[in-house]
Each structure stands twice: as C-alpha cells, then as structure tokens.
Design a protein around this motif. Structure first.
Motif, PDB file in Angstrom:
ATOM      1  N   PRO A 198       0.817  -1.221   0.000  1.00  8.04           N
ATOM      2  CA  PRO A 198       0.000   0.000   0.000  1.00  8.04           C
ATOM      3  C   PRO A 198       0.855   1.278   0.000  1.00  8.04           C
ATOM      4  O   PRO A 198       0.535   2.239  -0.701  1.00  8.04           O
ATOM      5  CB  PRO A 198      -0.843  -0.127   1.265  1.00  8.04           C
ATOM      6  CG  PRO A 198      -0.974  -1.614   1.446  1.00  8.04           C
ATOM      7  CD  PRO A 198       0.378  -2.157   1.045  1.00  8.04           C
ATOM      8  N   LEU A 199       1.964   1.282   0.740  1.00  9.70           N
ATOM      9  CA  LEU A 199       2.858   2.436   0.731  1.00  9.70           C
ATOM     10  C   LEU A 199       3.536   2.582  -0.624  1.00  9.70           C
ATOM     11  O   LEU A 199       3.605   3.689  -1.177  1.00  9.70           O
ATOM     12  CB  LEU A 199       3.914   2.322   1.834  1.00  9.70           C
ATOM     13  CG  LEU A 199       4.965   3.442   1.851  1.00  9.70           C
ATOM     14  CD1 LEU A 199       4.333   4.806   2.113  1.00  9.70           C
ATOM     15  CD2 LEU A 199       6.044   3.130   2.887  1.00  9.70           C
ATOM     16  N   ASP A 200       4.029   1.497  -1.184  1.00 11.97           N
ATOM     17  CA  ASP A 200       4.680   1.555  -2.494  1.00 11.97           C
ATOM     18  C   ASP A 200       3.736   2.129  -3.548  1.00 11.97           C
ATOM     19  O   ASP A 200       4.139   2.965  -4.360  1.00 11.97           O
ATOM     20  CB  ASP A 200       5.145   0.163  -2.932  1.00 11.97           C
ATOM     21  CG  ASP A 200       6.278  -0.382  -2.088  1.00 11.97           C
ATOM     22  OD1 ASP A 200       6.923   0.397  -1.360  1.00 11.97           O
ATOM     23  OD2 ASP A 200       6.511  -1.604  -2.147  1.00 11.97           O
ATOM     24  N   TYR A 201       2.490   1.702  -3.531  1.00 12.36           N
ATOM     25  CA  TYR A 201       1.494   2.194  -4.486  1.00 12.36           C
ATOM     26  C   TYR A 201       1.287   3.701  -4.326  1.00 12.36           C
ATOM     27  O   TYR A 201       1.229   4.448  -5.304  1.00 12.36           O
ATOM     28  CB  TYR A 201       0.183   1.429  -4.299  1.00 12.36           C
ATOM     29  CG  TYR A 201      -0.891   1.805  -5.285  1.00 12.36           C
ATOM     30  CD1 TYR A 201      -0.877   1.310  -6.581  1.00 12.36           C
ATOM     31  CD2 TYR A 201      -1.923   2.655  -4.918  1.00 12.36           C
ATOM     32  CE1 TYR A 201      -1.865   1.661  -7.495  1.00 12.36           C
ATOM     33  CE2 TYR A 201      -2.912   3.014  -5.822  1.00 12.36           C
ATOM     34  CZ  TYR A 201      -2.876   2.509  -7.105  1.00 12.36           C
ATOM     35  OH  TYR A 201      -3.846   2.866  -8.001  1.00 12.36           O
ATOM     36  N   PHE A 202       1.191   4.151  -3.080  1.00 12.19           N
ATOM     37  CA  PHE A 202       1.029   5.577  -2.807  1.00 12.19           C
ATOM     38  C   PHE A 202       2.248   6.368  -3.278  1.00 12.19           C
ATOM     39  O   PHE A 202       2.114   7.418  -3.924  1.00 12.19           O
ATOM     40  CB  PHE A 202       0.798   5.809  -1.310  1.00 12.19           C
ATOM     41  CG  PHE A 202       0.870   7.254  -0.908  1.00 12.19           C
ATOM     42  CD1 PHE A 202      -0.167   8.127  -1.189  1.00 12.19           C
ATOM     43  CD2 PHE A 202       1.987   7.746  -0.253  1.00 12.19           C
ATOM     44  CE1 PHE A 202      -0.097   9.464  -0.826  1.00 12.19           C
ATOM     45  CE2 PHE A 202       2.063   9.081   0.111  1.00 12.19           C
ATOM     46  CZ  PHE A 202       1.023   9.941  -0.176  1.00 12.19           C
ATOM     47  N   LEU A 203       3.448   5.889  -2.970  1.00 10.19           N
ATOM     48  CA  LEU A 203       4.666   6.623  -3.306  1.00 10.19           C
ATOM     49  C   LEU A 203       4.866   6.771  -4.818  1.00 10.19           C
ATOM     50  O   LEU A 203       5.454   7.760  -5.265  1.00 10.19           O
ATOM     51  CB  LEU A 203       5.889   5.952  -2.670  1.00 10.19           C
ATOM     52  CG  LEU A 203       5.951   6.037  -1.143  1.00 10.19           C
ATOM     53  CD1 LEU A 203       7.143   5.248  -0.616  1.00 10.19           C
ATOM     54  CD2 LEU A 203       5.979   7.482  -0.654  1.00 10.19           C
ATOM     55  N   LYS A 204       4.358   5.815  -5.599  1.00 10.26           N
ATOM     56  CA  LYS A 204       4.468   5.907  -7.059  1.00 10.26           C
ATOM     57  C   LYS A 204       3.766   7.141  -7.612  1.00 10.26           C
ATOM     58  O   LYS A 204       4.180   7.688  -8.631  1.00 10.26           O
ATOM     59  CB  LYS A 204       3.876   4.662  -7.728  1.00 10.26           C
ATOM     60  CG  LYS A 204       4.756   3.456  -7.679  1.00 10.26           C
ATOM     61  CD  LYS A 204       4.093   2.325  -8.453  1.00 10.26           C
ATOM     62  CE  LYS A 204       4.466   1.002  -7.850  1.00 10.26           C
ATOM     63  NZ  LYS A 204       3.756  -0.106  -8.475  1.00 10.26           N
ATOM     64  N   SER A 205       2.699   7.569  -6.963  1.00 11.68           N
ATOM     65  CA  SER A 205       1.929   8.692  -7.486  1.00 11.68           C
ATOM     66  C   SER A 205       1.961   9.924  -6.587  1.00 11.68           C
ATOM     67  O   SER A 205       1.352  10.947  -6.914  1.00 11.68           O
ATOM     68  CB  SER A 205       0.479   8.269  -7.703  1.00 11.68           C
ATOM     69  OG  SER A 205      -0.090   7.868  -6.475  1.00 11.68           O
ATOM     70  N   LYS A 206       2.697   9.856  -5.492  1.00 11.38           N
ATOM     71  CA  LYS A 206       2.688  10.930  -4.486  1.00 11.38           C
ATOM     72  C   LYS A 206       2.943  12.311  -5.086  1.00 11.38           C
ATOM     73  O   LYS A 206       2.231  13.262  -4.779  1.00 11.38           O
ATOM     74  CB  LYS A 206       3.730  10.627  -3.410  1.00 11.38           C
ATOM     75  CG  LYS A 206       3.862  11.689  -2.365  1.00 11.38           C
ATOM     76  CD  LYS A 206       4.971  11.342  -1.386  1.00 11.38           C
ATOM     77  CE  LYS A 206       5.241  12.503  -0.455  1.00 11.38           C
ATOM     78  NZ  LYS A 206       6.345  12.222   0.456  1.00 11.38           N
ATOM     79  N   PHE A 218      -3.601  17.724  -5.921  1.00 13.54           N
ATOM     80  CA  PHE A 218      -4.953  18.136  -5.549  1.00 13.54           C
ATOM     81  C   PHE A 218      -5.406  17.538  -4.216  1.00 13.54           C
ATOM     82  O   PHE A 218      -6.535  17.755  -3.806  1.00 13.54           O
ATOM     83  CB  PHE A 218      -5.957  17.764  -6.642  1.00 13.54           C
ATOM     84  CG  PHE A 218      -5.869  16.319  -7.051  1.00 13.54           C
ATOM     85  CD1 PHE A 218      -6.572  15.347  -6.388  1.00 13.54           C
ATOM     86  CD2 PHE A 218      -5.035  15.949  -8.099  1.00 13.54           C
ATOM     87  CE1 PHE A 218      -6.470  14.019  -6.754  1.00 13.54           C
ATOM     88  CE2 PHE A 218      -4.935  14.625  -8.475  1.00 13.54           C
ATOM     89  CZ  PHE A 218      -5.649  13.648  -7.797  1.00 13.54           C
ATOM     90  N   ILE A 219      -4.529  16.823  -3.540  1.00 16.88           N
ATOM     91  CA  ILE A 219      -4.859  16.317  -2.205  1.00 16.88           C
ATOM     92  C   ILE A 219      -4.341  17.332  -1.182  1.00 16.88           C
ATOM     93  O   ILE A 219      -3.272  17.918  -1.360  1.00 16.88           O
ATOM     94  CB  ILE A 219      -4.269  14.901  -1.980  1.00 16.88           C
ATOM     95  CG1 ILE A 219      -4.701  14.314  -0.637  1.00 16.88           C
ATOM     96  CG2 ILE A 219      -2.776  14.903  -2.104  1.00 16.88           C
ATOM     97  CD1 ILE A 219      -4.283  12.867  -0.437  1.00 16.88           C
ATOM     98  N   HIS A 220      -5.117  17.575  -0.150  1.00 15.59           N
ATOM     99  CA  HIS A 220      -4.709  18.533   0.875  1.00 15.59           C
ATOM    100  C   HIS A 220      -3.380  18.086   1.490  1.00 15.59           C
ATOM    101  O   HIS A 220      -3.203  16.895   1.774  1.00 15.59           O
ATOM    102  CB  HIS A 220      -5.794  18.639   1.947  1.00 15.59           C
ATOM    103  CG  HIS A 220      -5.578  19.752   2.903  1.00 15.59           C
ATOM    104  ND1 HIS A 220      -4.719  19.653   3.972  1.00 15.59           N
ATOM    105  CD2 HIS A 220      -6.095  21.011   2.944  1.00 15.59           C
ATOM    106  CE1 HIS A 220      -4.730  20.792   4.645  1.00 15.59           C
ATOM    107  NE2 HIS A 220      -5.560  21.633   4.035  1.00 15.59           N
ATOM    108  N   PRO A 221      -2.439  19.004   1.700  1.00 11.63           N
ATOM    109  CA  PRO A 221      -1.122  18.620   2.225  1.00 11.63           C
ATOM    110  C   PRO A 221      -1.182  17.854   3.547  1.00 11.63           C
ATOM    111  O   PRO A 221      -0.424  16.895   3.746  1.00 11.63           O
ATOM    112  CB  PRO A 221      -0.396  19.958   2.401  1.00 11.63           C
ATOM    113  CG  PRO A 221      -1.100  20.907   1.502  1.00 11.63           C
ATOM    114  CD  PRO A 221      -2.517  20.431   1.396  1.00 11.63           C
TER     115      PRO A 221
END
Length: 167
Positions: free
Chosen positions: A112-120, A125-128
């Motif tokens: 799940p972290l790897d997936y997030f980091l690929k598009s981080k 448009f996501i709140h900081p």
C-alpha cells in the motif's frame, strides 16, 4: 467492513462502498472485471473516462478525490480540502483491502505504501495535511505491520493524538 469494524468505525464499515451496487458502478464492474486491477481503469482505457469512478468518488468520502473543490484563495483554481480523520482511516484500510484483493498471495504490508509513493508527487490536488497523514499511516503499516497500524489508528489517530507511537 472487517477493517472498519476493527478500528471502531462501525457505521462506515456497514455503509462502505454501497454505491458499487448502483447500476452505474455495478454494470461497469461486470463488464470490465479482470480480477487483478480495478475495472475502472479498464473502462478508462476503453472509452477515455471512468463513469463508474466519477460516480463512486462523488459518493464515498474515504476517497481523497471526493474532497476536491474550487479554491477561493486566489492562488489555485481547484484544491483539496482536508479530510476528517475517520475518512483518512477508512481510506487506509480500503487501500489495504484493495491491495490484498488485487495481489492475492503476493501481498505484503509494504505494497500500500509503495502504491502511494508511485503517485505521491502527482497528487497536487490532495490537501497537504491529508497527504502527510496518509503517508504516515502507510509507513506504520510498512514498518510495523498491520496489527500495530490498526491499534494506532483506533487508539491514537482517531482520538486526535498526533504524537508518534513507539513500538
């Protein structure tokens, strides 16, 4: 539902993703089902947009895309609003469930972290603060495992505590 219940979000667990049973989402899911990834991606590749996803994210507050709005700050055209913690928590357990479903036996707590980091970096448009909290929770999963993450979410994060937990 199982994960929401484990972190004390019973109502959210019962109502989670019910929009998937609407014709707009269900029929797309049937048509584009592959078992290894979201049918929404297949619909997007086929017709250029995912009508199912547009419907889904507009009705499910655990998706950060739900929280995108027009800005009145004069600097941005659109921006992400900060998500309430209960929806960030639901988003995290939803990501775990999706990873488990799509990866099967190949799943481990790093994915799940790897997936997030690929598009981080592309998630402008996501709140900081929402992005920071999401990454922090996924890092707990990655570094300490599912049980410790769920314990932290239930007993610290959802109670508003921000100090680091020590394991």
């Amino acid at each position: 539902m199982k994960y929401c219940f484990r972190i004390g979000l019973y109502k959210q667990g019962l109502l989670h993703d019910l929009s998937k049973y609407s014709p707009t989402e269900f029929l797309v899911g049937c048509r584009y089902y592959q078992g290894t990834r979201s049918p929404n991606n297949a619909e997007r590749e086929d017709i250029g947009v995912s009508t199912s996803w547009l419907h889904h994210k507009g009705r499910n507050k655990h998706h950060f895309e739900h929280w995108v709005d027009y800005s009145i700050d004069g600097e941005h055209v659109i921006m992400g609003a900060q998500m309430p913690r209960k929806y960030v928590a639901e988003m995290v357990v939803d990501r775990i469930s999706a990873s488990r479903n799509y990866l099967g036996d190949a799943y481990d707590d790093s994915q799940p972290l790897d997936y997030f980091l690929k598009s981080k970096e592309k998630l402008w448009f996501i709140h900081p603060q929402t992005k920071k909290e999401l990454e922090a929770l996924l890092r707990i999963l990655n570094d300490h495992g599912e049980e410790k993450l769920l314990h932290y979410i239930k007993y610290r994060y959802l109670k508003g505590e921000t100090r680091k937990i020590k394991y």
